[in-house]
Write a protein that holds these residues in place. Sequence first.
Motif, PDB file in Angstrom:
ATOM      1  N   GLU A  45     -39.170 -16.108-104.593  1.00 28.27           N
ATOM      2  CA  GLU A  45     -38.381 -16.946-103.690  1.00 28.27           C
ATOM      3  C   GLU A  45     -38.214 -18.319-104.326  1.00 28.27           C
ATOM      4  O   GLU A  45     -39.188 -18.931-104.790  1.00 28.27           O
ATOM      5  CB  GLU A  45     -39.092 -17.071-102.341  1.00 28.27           C
TER       6      GLU A  45
ATOM      7  N   ARG B  56     -33.000 -16.838-102.686  1.00 32.06           N
ATOM      8  CA  ARG B  56     -32.991 -18.233-102.273  1.00 32.06           C
ATOM      9  C   ARG B  56     -33.702 -18.380-100.932  1.00 32.06           C
ATOM     10  O   ARG B  56     -33.538 -17.521-100.035  1.00 32.06           O
ATOM     11  CB  ARG B  56     -31.547 -18.743-102.170  1.00 32.06           C
ATOM     12  N   SER B  57     -34.486 -19.412-100.787  1.00 34.22           N
ATOM     13  CA  SER B  57     -35.246 -19.632 -99.554  1.00 34.22           C
ATOM     14  C   SER B  57     -34.332 -19.577 -98.333  1.00 34.22           C
ATOM     15  O   SER B  57     -33.215 -20.088 -98.345  1.00 34.22           O
ATOM     16  CB  SER B  57     -35.936 -21.007 -99.591  1.00 34.22           C
ATOM     17  N   GLY B  58     -34.828 -18.908 -97.290  1.00 31.32           N
ATOM     18  CA  GLY B  58     -34.063 -18.754 -96.069  1.00 31.32           C
ATOM     19  C   GLY B  58     -33.275 -17.466 -96.009  1.00 31.32           C
ATOM     20  O   GLY B  58     -32.600 -17.201 -95.007  1.00 31.32           O
ATOM     21  N   HIS B  59     -33.368 -16.651 -97.066  1.00 28.64           N
ATOM     22  CA  HIS B  59     -32.569 -15.414 -97.105  1.00 28.64           C
ATOM     23  C   HIS B  59     -33.420 -14.194 -97.442  1.00 28.64           C
ATOM     24  O   HIS B  59     -32.929 -13.231 -98.026  1.00 28.64           O
ATOM     25  CB  HIS B  59     -31.439 -15.554 -98.129  1.00 28.64           C
TER      26      HIS B  59
END
Length: 274
Positions: free
Chosen positions: A83, A63-66
Amino acid sequence: MQPASNHAHVRIVQSRQNARVKELRAALRKGEKTDSGLIALEGQHLVEEALRSGLHIATLFIRSGHLDLLNGLVLRSHTEIIELPPDIFASAVTTESPQPIAALAEVPALTLDEILGKRQPLIIVSAGLQDPGNLGAIVRSAEAFAADGVIALAGTVSIWNAKALRASSGSAFRLPVLHASSDDLFSALHAYSIRSVATTVEGATPAQQLDLTQPTALFIGNEGNGLPPDIARHCDDRITIPCPGPVESLNAAVAASILLYEASRQRRNSLPTK
């Protein structure tokens, strides 16, 4: 292997209709292998357990941001890393508050011969278990007590069900688990001279009095109805767990675990002393 810190191979996907996203979504909801033989994993623990167990991750979803979750994961060079924006990721996974990582992984194809052909095999046979938590717990106990595999007959939930995988705590990646028909199984058990033992409440030998050091397949029935009569009739012996308390029967996973422990105890005690 590719360096875990190398994010250069990450591809951003922004469509719910992407083929890989649809494959992950379908596999998680069905709890079965995909048409290409992949299983779906959700959550960091299962992904890490799969890698530790030697499974190949075909596609990893973050997931975006991870993207920092990639640090420490040792992936093969041809693992696809995707992503996903939060809404696309949430549309593919099944938990309400999902961890930001999922995967599609390859698992080896198995045959009855590979499981039954072991020396002094100890096998658990699930005859219609429908609760994924029970099946996963049985697989975990089977690995803990050195069984050689779990064979699932018709009506048994798939071990690749997300809840079953979580309950197995990674054991499903290491212990052979195979679906088979009852006809094929009984034929193979006979061919390998493996005794089939039905777990029942009445008319059976107490577990501690039955010799479990020989090649043995222990049959565990459905949570509500026990072993189907046609399965029990084909078994060579019957086994029961004496319960002095006012309880009619045990949970299927608890019963299987007790029998696996008893078999392990007998086999350990039968080893020659030095």
